[in-house]
Enzyme design. Structure first.
Site, mmCIF file in Angstrom:
data_model
loop_
_atom_site.group_PDB
_atom_site.id
_atom_site.type_symbol
_atom_site.label_atom_id
_atom_site.label_comp_id
_atom_site.label_asym_id
_atom_site.label_seq_id
_atom_site.Cartn_x
_atom_site.Cartn_y
_atom_site.Cartn_z
ATOM 1 N N ASP A 168 42.374 45.209 45.750
ATOM 2 C CA ASP A 168 41.246 44.887 44.744
ATOM 3 C C ASP A 168 40.073 44.145 45.207
ATOM 4 O O ASP A 168 39.811 42.898 44.970
ATOM 5 C CB ASP A 168 42.036 43.834 43.674
ATOM 6 C CG ASP A 168 41.173 43.256 42.480
ATOM 7 O OD1 ASP A 168 40.293 44.231 42.098
ATOM 8 O OD2 ASP A 168 41.328 42.372 42.089
ATOM 9 N N ASN B 84 50.435 41.546 52.160
ATOM 10 C CA ASN B 84 49.971 41.101 50.882
ATOM 11 C C ASN B 84 50.512 42.386 49.593
ATOM 12 O O ASN B 84 50.216 43.227 49.716
ATOM 13 C CB ASN B 84 48.709 40.778 50.395
ATOM 14 C CG ASN B 84 48.427 40.236 48.929
ATOM 15 O OD1 ASN B 84 48.998 39.076 48.636
ATOM 16 N ND2 ASN B 84 47.629 41.180 47.954
ATOM 17 N N GLU B 85 51.604 41.750 48.718
ATOM 18 C CA GLU B 85 51.920 42.627 47.811
ATOM 19 C C GLU B 85 52.242 44.206 48.043
ATOM 20 O O GLU B 85 51.679 44.987 47.639
ATOM 21 C CB GLU B 85 50.891 42.561 46.672
ATOM 22 C CG GLU B 85 50.626 41.374 45.977
ATOM 23 C CD GLU B 85 49.950 41.278 44.509
ATOM 24 O OE1 GLU B 85 49.317 42.186 44.311
ATOM 25 O OE2 GLU B 85 50.077 40.213 43.968
ATOM 26 N N TYR C 192 47.957 39.056 33.233
ATOM 27 C CA TYR C 192 48.237 40.772 33.119
ATOM 28 C C TYR C 192 49.777 40.711 32.449
ATOM 29 O O TYR C 192 49.753 41.933 31.771
ATOM 30 C CB TYR C 192 48.642 41.140 34.367
ATOM 31 C CG TYR C 192 47.417 41.123 35.389
ATOM 32 C CD1 TYR C 192 46.196 42.142 34.948
ATOM 33 C CD2 TYR C 192 47.251 40.509 36.578
ATOM 34 C CE1 TYR C 192 45.246 42.103 35.917
ATOM 35 C CE2 TYR C 192 46.093 40.673 37.397
ATOM 36 C CZ TYR C 192 44.985 41.381 36.852
ATOM 37 O OH TYR C 192 43.903 41.356 37.685
ATOM 38 N N GLU D 197 49.336 33.002 44.536
ATOM 39 C CA GLU D 197 48.033 33.427 44.005
ATOM 40 C C GLU D 197 48.522 33.154 42.307
ATOM 41 O O GLU D 197 49.359 33.279 41.830
ATOM 42 C CB GLU D 197 47.745 34.861 43.739
ATOM 43 C CG GLU D 197 46.854 35.338 44.983
ATOM 44 C CD GLU D 197 46.850 36.982 45.177
ATOM 45 O OE1 GLU D 197 46.483 37.484 43.946
ATOM 46 O OE2 GLU D 197 46.717 37.451 46.232
HETATM 47 C C1 BDP Z 1 46.838 40.217 42.966
HETATM 48 C C2 BDP Z 1 46.226 40.658 44.409
HETATM 49 C C3 BDP Z 1 44.860 40.440 44.596
HETATM 50 C C4 BDP Z 1 43.820 40.630 43.123
HETATM 51 C C5 BDP Z 1 44.490 40.110 42.008
HETATM 52 C C6 BDP Z 1 43.808 40.204 40.766
HETATM 53 O O1 BDP Z 1 46.852 40.235 45.372
HETATM 54 O O2 BDP Z 1 44.042 40.864 45.624
HETATM 55 O O3 BDP Z 1 42.385 40.598 43.395
HETATM 56 O O4 BDP Z 1 45.886 39.995 42.158
HETATM 57 O O5 BDP Z 1 44.057 41.152 40.231
HETATM 58 O O6 BDP Z 1 47.761 41.203 42.651
HETATM 59 O O7 BDP Z 1 42.927 39.366 40.321
#
Ligand code: BDP
Length: 582
Positions: free
Chosen positions: A163, A402-403, A459, A491
């Site tokens: 993203d 990451n992820e 989400y 996050e």
């Molecule tokens: C997470 C990701 C990050 C995205 C964020 C988002 O690690 O890079 O920018 O979601 O959707 O899953 O804002």
């Protein structure tokens, strides 16, 4: 690799400014001999991505060519000359005066070439071919075939699986620097604490040292001569003992200045300096200990992203970001989703930020095709990152990815290999990865800390904080019950379009973002096993185009892309800042 330094023994010139540029849409530059010099199409600024410097370059990912003429007159004898690139994204091939110096794959990490034999007195021509094409066997991957079982695949244009915008070009400084022929090639510093004393262990590697010694001294207190000691090639010095040591910590980031010298027959042949922070970092049960005391990481995910510059933070903006983080009351960040510039890491040391240092492994997937190559690249990047950043006291943890889409069994050996590599290169720092999975992320069994990204109320449970917040609480407890390790919420956040307001708070308004962050914070601080939390993100940032990314932007910043505070910035300052929790 020691960052270029200027002193009696070393010279360093940075080549910021105008470079000639030419797109190579048909990929004909190589056979047309552009490495010998080409007719420029336009002039671009280095450092900076090419994409935002001209409208026709926005979505262009290469190949493209850069060239720069420079004059060189040197009276230096017995020196080695290097050309160093701090970061070129993604793949670079370099020529000097029509001689190929070599190639490097991967952005965000440095590479260099020894160039004395190719340098000419007078005018020289440096040419770089760069391409950032998106391919599934690259890291990060792109153009990934959709996987219906994993709701994974390309949702973006350009087709990234992460993203943020896939900026390309020479994104950090380029250097011409020298070292003496006999020189210090590498220094590794580790520190420890015994009672009130600090222990500083220095390992140095030098070439041609058969008859030479390396000596080290630590300044900043009155014991310099007592601390000087010799060490033989490649071996540890006697540890330096610093009585009544001033420890490095977020609110008192004391740095000692270490000088390392290569000596022969009573003469100094080479010298390098680096700041040293005396501190320890350890995981004990579910706690993270800095200097033996429990510490809580409070801060942000960030991006190197600024209008016009793309994936480069000009020095003024970088400093502003630090001031903004300090103003809010943060003490930490993660280098989402790639290692940040050397200048950024230096500031983290100086200003006392605790950094989770992350490789560029974002959007990893584990289908067979290209897997071997992705693993080889991840190993390369893990090594390059640790070699570059091992001496920064600010770095308190390595993040391997990451992820990752790690539901496939092949993910476990993949991360076992990376964790073993990281631990073999650095025995002092915890190793982790950042997951969206939580309890089902098998690799957490052998990693030191559990890092999860959570977006309840965004989400899932969109706009419904009364449902989202209890779910967060239950989820964190379940994760901790399973792994019994420190948990970090690396996050959490919500998009807020600057200037958008709603009463009652609703998604995309500044009020909803502020309320969500506050409610998350209350849950997080209530859990003794949570060792840190990072808001996503410090600033709004550019993404590729997608239905869910209006204006090609992610608006989860608590500051805008131009670094203006949103409501959430004031809210967080109340929770974290001078008047709030410390
Ligand atoms: C997470 C990701 C990050 C995205 C964020 C988002 O690690 O890079 O920018 O979601 O959707 O899953 O804002």
């Amino acid at each position: 690799m020691i960052y270029p330094q200027k002193n009696r023994f070393r010279m360093a010139l940075e080549s910021s400014g105008k470079w000639d540029f030419r797109k190579d849409t048909l990929s004909q530059g190589l056979w047309k001999g552009w490495h010998r010099g080409f007719k420029k199409e336009k002039t671009l600024r280095v450092p900076g991505s090419w994409n935002e410097q001209s409208p026709d370059l926005m979505n262009y990912l290469g190949p493209a060519w850069y060239q720069k003429k420079f004059s060189f007159h040197s009276t230096l004898k017995n020196h080695k000359f290097f050309i160093r690139f701090d970061s070129v994204n993604y793949h670079a091939t370099v020529w000097l005066n029509n001689k190929k110096l070599g190639s490097h794959e991967g952005g965000h990490l440095p590479f260099e070439f020894e160039v004395a034999r190719y340098l000419r007195e007078g005018v020289n021509l440096l040419v770089v071919r760069v391409e950032g094409l998106l391919r599934p066997d690259r890291v990060p991957p792109g153009n990934v075939p959709p996987d219906p079982k994993d709701s994974f695949g390309n949702q973006f244009n350009p087709p990234v699986v992460y993203d943020f915008f896939p900026f390309c070009g020479i994104q950090r400084p380029v250097w011409l620097y020298t070292t003496p022929k006999e020189s210090i090639e590498d220094v590794t510093v580790t520190t420890d604490i015994r009672g009130k004393s600090g222990i500083v262990r220095v390992q140095a590697r030098a070439n041609n040292t058969q008859l030479a010694n390396i000596r080290v001294s630590l300044e900043g207190f009155g014991w310099k001569s007592a601390l000087e000691s010799s060490l033989r090639k490649g071996k540890s010095s006697d540890a330096l003992v610093v009585p009544q040591a001033r420890l490095w910590a977020p609110r008192s980031p004391h740095l000692y200045r270490l000088t390392v010298e290569l000596r022969r027959d009573g003469k100094t042949l080479d010298q390098v300096r680096l700041p040293v922070g005396i501190r320890t970092i350890a995981v004990k049960g579910s706690r993270l200990l800095l200097n033996g005391k429990q510490v809580f990481l409070r801060g942000f995910g960030r991006h190197e992203d600024y209008p016009g510059f793309g994936r480069h933070l000009p020095p003024v903006v970088l400093r502003k970001d630090y001031r903004n983080m300090e103003w809010v009351g943060a003490n930490s960040f993660r280098t989402t989703h790639y290692p940040y510039s050397d200048q950024d890491m230096d500031l983290a040391d100086k200003k006392g930020f605790l950094v989770i240092d992350e490789t560029p492994a974002v959007g990893l997937f584990f289908s067979k095709a290209g897997l071997k190559k992705r693993l080889a690249l991840c190993r390369q990047f893990t090594r390059e990152m640790i070699e570059r950043d091992k001496n920064h006291p600010s770095v308190v943890m390595w993040s391997l990815a990451n992820e990752p889409h790690s539901r496939k069994p092949t993910a476990v050996p993949f991360f076992k290999s990376l964790a073993a590599l990281a631990r073999s290169l650095d025995k002092t720092r915890p190793v982790t990865l950042v997951s969206f999975l939580g309890s089902t992320e098998e690799s957490f069994r052998f990693l030191d800390a559990v890092c999860v990204n959570r977006y309840y109320g965004w989400y899932s449970e969109p706009g419904d904080l009364p449902k989202a917040i209890p779910r967060l609480s239950r989820d964190l407890d379940a994760i901790h019950r399973k792994f019994r390790k420190p948990v970090l919420v690396t996050e959490f956040g919500a998009d807020a379009i600057p200037g958008s307001h709603a009463n009652p708070p609703a998604m995309f308004s500044e009020e909803y973002q502020a309320e969500m962050l506050e409610r998350y914070w209350k849950v997080i601080r209530d859990k003794p096993y949570v060792a840190g939390a990072h808001v996503w993100n410090l600033n709004d940032f550019k993404t590729a185009q997608a239905t869910h990314r209006p204006n090609g932007m992610n608006y989860k910043g608590i500051f805008t892309r131009n670094r203006k505070p949103k409501r959430a910035a004031f809210q967080l300052r109340k929770l974290w800042g001078p008047t709030g929790e410390r």
